[in-house]
Design a protein around this motif. Structure first.
Motif, PDB file in Angstrom:
ATOM      1  N   TRP A  55       9.934  -1.496 -11.579  1.00 59.10           N
ATOM      2  CA  TRP A  55       9.261  -2.313 -10.584  1.00 59.10           C
ATOM      3  C   TRP A  55      10.084  -2.413  -9.322  1.00 59.10           C
ATOM      4  O   TRP A  55       9.548  -2.416  -8.232  1.00 59.10           O
TER       5      TRP A  55
ATOM      6  N   VAL B 242       9.348   0.687  -7.388  1.00 56.14           N
ATOM      7  CA  VAL B 242       8.064   0.638  -6.679  1.00 56.14           C
ATOM      8  C   VAL B 242       8.188  -0.284  -5.470  1.00 56.14           C
ATOM      9  O   VAL B 242       7.796   0.060  -4.362  1.00 56.14           O
TER      10      VAL B 242
ATOM     11  N   CYS C 238       8.004   0.498  -1.381  1.00 58.86           N
ATOM     12  CA  CYS C 238       7.159  -0.243  -0.442  1.00 58.86           C
ATOM     13  C   CYS C 238       8.015  -0.809   0.690  1.00 58.86           C
ATOM     14  O   CYS C 238       7.623  -0.788   1.857  1.00 58.86           O
TER      15      CYS C 238
ATOM     16  N   LEU D  80       8.749   1.605   3.359  1.00 61.05           N
ATOM     17  CA  LEU D  80       7.668   1.750   4.328  1.00 61.05           C
ATOM     18  C   LEU D  80       7.833   0.741   5.457  1.00 61.05           C
ATOM     19  O   LEU D  80       7.462   0.993   6.589  1.00 61.05           O
TER      20      LEU D  80
ATOM     21  N   GLN E 256       3.000   5.147 -11.168  1.00 55.65           N
ATOM     22  CA  GLN E 256       2.809   4.136 -10.115  1.00 55.65           C
ATOM     23  C   GLN E 256       3.690   4.393  -8.911  1.00 55.65           C
ATOM     24  O   GLN E 256       3.396   3.953  -7.820  1.00 55.65           O
TER      25      GLN E 256
ATOM     26  N   ALA F  82       3.978   6.348  -3.498  1.00 57.84           N
ATOM     27  CA  ALA F  82       4.858   5.590  -2.612  1.00 57.84           C
ATOM     28  C   ALA F  82       6.131   6.388  -2.320  1.00 57.84           C
ATOM     29  O   ALA F  82       6.638   6.371  -1.197  1.00 57.84           O
TER      30      ALA F  82
ATOM     31  N   GLN G  38       5.131   9.003   0.259  1.00 60.21           N
ATOM     32  CA  GLN G  38       4.806   8.379   1.539  1.00 60.21           C
ATOM     33  C   GLN G  38       6.050   7.919   2.267  1.00 60.21           C
ATOM     34  O   GLN G  38       6.176   8.052   3.476  1.00 60.21           O
TER      35      GLN G  38
ATOM     36  N   LEU H 208      -3.838   0.301  -8.911  1.00 56.59           N
ATOM     37  CA  LEU H 208      -2.899   0.946  -7.983  1.00 56.59           C
ATOM     38  C   LEU H 208      -3.018   2.462  -8.092  1.00 56.59           C
ATOM     39  O   LEU H 208      -3.062   3.175  -7.104  1.00 56.59           O
TER      40      LEU H 208
ATOM     41  N   ALA I 263      -0.668   0.607  -3.085  1.00 56.25           N
ATOM     42  CA  ALA I 263       0.509   0.049  -3.757  1.00 56.25           C
ATOM     43  C   ALA I 263       0.918  -1.291  -3.155  1.00 56.25           C
ATOM     44  O   ALA I 263       1.124  -2.276  -3.866  1.00 56.25           O
ATOM     45  N   VAL I 264       1.010  -1.337  -1.840  1.00 55.30           N
ATOM     46  CA  VAL I 264       1.471  -2.565  -1.187  1.00 55.30           C
ATOM     47  C   VAL I 264       0.529  -3.722  -1.529  1.00 55.30           C
ATOM     48  O   VAL I 264       0.969  -4.826  -1.881  1.00 55.30           O
TER      49      VAL I 264
ATOM     50  N   ILE J 103       0.741  -4.811  -5.337  1.00 56.61           N
ATOM     51  CA  ILE J 103       1.970  -5.543  -5.642  1.00 56.61           C
ATOM     52  C   ILE J 103       1.948  -6.913  -4.977  1.00 56.61           C
ATOM     53  O   ILE J 103       2.408  -7.908  -5.552  1.00 56.61           O
TER      54      ILE J 103
ATOM     55  N   ILE K 158      -0.049  -9.140  -7.260  1.00 58.69           N
ATOM     56  CA  ILE K 158       0.723  -9.557  -8.431  1.00 58.69           C
ATOM     57  C   ILE K 158       1.706 -10.664  -8.048  1.00 58.69           C
ATOM     58  O   ILE K 158       1.795 -11.702  -8.707  1.00 58.69           O
TER      59      ILE K 158
END
Lengths: 343, 320
Positions: free
Chosen positions: A10, A13, A17, A20, A89, A93, A96, B280, B286-287, B290, B293
């Motif tokens: 997690w 992930v 993010c 980004l 998952q 990302a 990207q 997702l 994704a953003v 999450i 959540i």
């Protein structure tokens, strides 16, 4: 798997993010690869035949060889690849955000992914389809006989949606148990928690050959309930690198079509055949339009062999997976792979 | 009680303290503004970068049909429903296992904690052993173990076992009553519930033990001297005082339990995280997923905190 690992995932992930949020400009991919002397390739964390690390940390598989060929083309050394194992998952990302240059991780090419995720699929390196595996003693002959059954599903692909569509279309009222981890899904299926296990046919073959105590006790039902064209993807907006990745893939197929193999690539340099001359860069320089040198494809073939050799070595009939060539044969042999000409 | 009146502050001192108040308000405002600015900057650069890279964003996908099934749940749901409803079903599943877990770990933990004061050495030893065993093994391992045990040892789906005529057990789960639509506890739900409540109960037991041990012995002795029987000593004298110490750390354990329920995804229980993972993967947002959540867990945790603070106020010493 431990709790720490689940948590790490997690964090990965979340940090992708976060990336980004911070990185403003990623720069040209090709220059970046040359500058760092390494191709960064996103692969799966372990699917037999596609991308898998052995105990010595050596990666192998069809997806892995595509990256190796690309590294050989660009950097002249198939070993100059940094492997980044990704769970499903994370994968988009990671691409990207610029953490990886190319995603070669048995990923299905779909409209949503191609058009809305800031990435572009390079081509198709494996034609797959979703199938069902059942215990042989169930005597099931068709997936349409799975009425009211409980199905184990591995999450993170297009699988759940296909299953739901299939269930509704055939009024099967299937119940699902969705697992994030490949291992947990396998364990649940083999313990008898589910009457059937569904994922891509190639992955089922891998589970059956590697994980089952007696592979003969399990059968993969004949129906393919979806089209799963798998292929590598690159970031959108870098057309140069996109073209390189796409033509390395086509080049590997083209080489198979013209009989260039890992073994004969060196001797064929003297060939008078104009097509082979172009492919190997002995007569015409086909690397230049791509921003590479004329040996680009010759190096890739030296490193991994042509597409057919990659297939045979990793997933073909003589490999542990034992998949027939089928759809994945060249168009000239009744399959679907048709590479545009290198000229 | 008479308190000597303080001398009235001089005008200068009054002005100084007003200045100090204004200064502190100013700094606080500055801090809030800085945090807000940072949040805005992160959000806007993220959005800008996503736009630059051609990544579509937004929460509009929540109204599109989800298209996947959810294995079990209390909320009626089918695959043609929208994503928001799938998320809601996942939240209900999280709450289902979270609330049952909180009840179970409280009951079990209190019994174990009180058991540490038992006159019986075996009871004391068992309670001690339980705590040391369950709090020292990672929760995820415990959950996976329960899941493996359940799926291995439950009878096959086509030959279920009946106990006392009304409990039906198979690898599909444990069902009560014989009907087709009788409520069923799936092995996934049971594994998560067992894992969460047994693990958290070990921590609750320690909190309860500490709470009881912190009540001065004299209180108990005084109550006994007044002739109260020992159960009433516990109920009327010890527990009300122990609760003041127990409730705040207990709140943290409840929060942990809710957050730990996100590990359910490992054994295939369709909780909020599992649904968000699937969404997702299918939408690539994704953003957004999450963010959902995080927002939901934050809201749940704050809700529990508010409720437990109420309980705590009830347990606190009433100043009269």
């Amino acid at each position: 798997m431990s709790k720490a690992m689940a948590r790490r995932r997690w964090i990965a992930v979340a940090s992708a993010c976060a990336f980004l949020a911070l990185s403003a400009h990623a720069g040209k991919t090709l220059e970046a690869i040359k500058a760092r002397g390494q191709l960064v390739c996103g692969v799966s964390s372990g699917v037999a035949g596609f991308s898998q690390a052995n105990s010595a940390g050596q990666w192998s598989g069809l997806d892995v060889d595509i990256c190796r060929a690309l590294a050989a083309s660009i950097l002249g050394d198939a070993q100059k690849v940094k492997w980044v194992p990704l769970v499903s998952q994370q994968r988009f990302a990671a691409l990207q955000s610029g953490e990886i240059d190319i995603l070669s991780r048995n990923t299905t090419w779909t409209l949503t992914r191609d058009a809305s995720l800031g990435l572009t699929f390079v081509g198709i390196d494996f034609y797959d389809g979703q199938a069902f595996m059942v215990p042989a003693k169930s005597k099931l002959k068709s997936a349409r006989q799975l009425k009211n059954a409980t199905i184990c599903v591995q999450s993170g692909t297009t699988t759940e949606k296909n299953l739901s569509d299939f269930s509704r279309a055939n009024k099967l009222n299937l119940k699902t148990v969705v697992f994030e981890q490949f291992e947990a899904a396998n364990a649940a299926y083999f313990s008898g928690r589910c009457q059937a296990y569904t994922t891509d046919a190639s992955a089922l073959a891998s589970v059956r050959s590697k994980e089952a105590k007696h592979p003969a006790d399990h059968v993969v039902l004949p129906e393919l309930i979806s089209k799963e064209p798998l292929g590598p993807a690159v970031r959108r907006g870098d057309d140069e690198f996109f073209a390189i990745a796409r033509w390395v893939l086509f080049g590997l197929m083209e080489a198979e079509e013209y009989g260039i193999t890992q073994a004969n690539v060196a001797t064929l340099r003297d060939s008078k055949d104009p097509v082979i001359g172009r492919l190997l860069g002995t007569t015409e320089d086909m690397g230049k339009p791509l921003g590479l040198d004329r040996q680009w494809l010759a190096r890739a073939l030296q490193a991994t062999g042509n597409y057919g050799e990659i297939f045979e070595r990793n997933v073909g009939p003589k490999s542990p997976l034992g998949l027939p060539r089928g759809m994945n044969n060249l168009w000239s042999h009744g399959g679907l792979h048709y590479a545009p000409p290198v000229r | 009680m008479a308190i000597a009146p303080r001398p009235a502050p001089s005008r200068r001192a009054k002005a100084a303290s007003a200045r100090a108040r204004r200064r502190s308000a100013f700094y606080q405002l500055l801090a809030v503004a800085a945090v807000a600015l940072l949040a805005w900057w992160l959000a806007s650069t993220t959005l800008q970068n996503m736009r630059l890279r051609g990544i579509q964003s937004g929460f509009d996908f929540l109204w599109a049909p989800a298209g996947f099934e959810i294995g079990e749940g209390l909320l009626p749901y089918q695959s043609t429903d929208a994503y928001w409803r799938a998320f809601l079903a996942g939240l209900v599943n999280t709450l289902r296992v979270g609330v049952s877990g909180i009840v179970a770990c409280t009951v079990l933990g209190t019994a174990l904690g009180a058991g540490r004061f038992s006159a019986n050495a075996i009871v004391r030893g068992v309670c001690w052993g339980y705590v040391e065993l369950f709090r020292n093994i990672p929760l995820l391992l415990q959950m996976l173990t329960w899941y493996l045990v359940l799926t291995q040892f439950l009878p096959p789906i086509d030959e279920p076992a009946r106990i006392a005529g009304w409990i039906v057990m198979s690898k599909n789960g444990v069902a009560f009553a014989a009907g087709e639509d009788s409520p069923t506890l799936s092995p996934e739900f049971l594994a998560v519930l067992l894992g969460l409540s047994l693990y958290t109960a070990a921590f609750v037991a320690e909190i309860v033990r500490a709470g009881i041990a912190a009540v001065p012995r004299g209180q108990m002795e005084a109550a006994s001297a007044l002739g109260l029987p020992s159960r009433r000593v516990m109920r009327l004298v010890v527990l009300p005082q122990a609760l003041r110490i127990i409730v705040p750390p207990l709140t943290s354990q409840y929060l942990n339990l809710i957050k730990n329920s996100s590990l359910a995804v490992a054994v295939g229980y369709p909780d909020l995280v599992s649904i968000a993972n699937t969404s997702l993967n299918q939408t690539g947002r994704a953003v957004e997923c999450i963010t959902i959540i995080m927002a939901v867990y934050l809201a749940l945790s704050l809700l529990i905190s508010v409720l437990m603070n109420r309980v705590n106020r009830g347990a606190a010493i009433k100043e009269r």
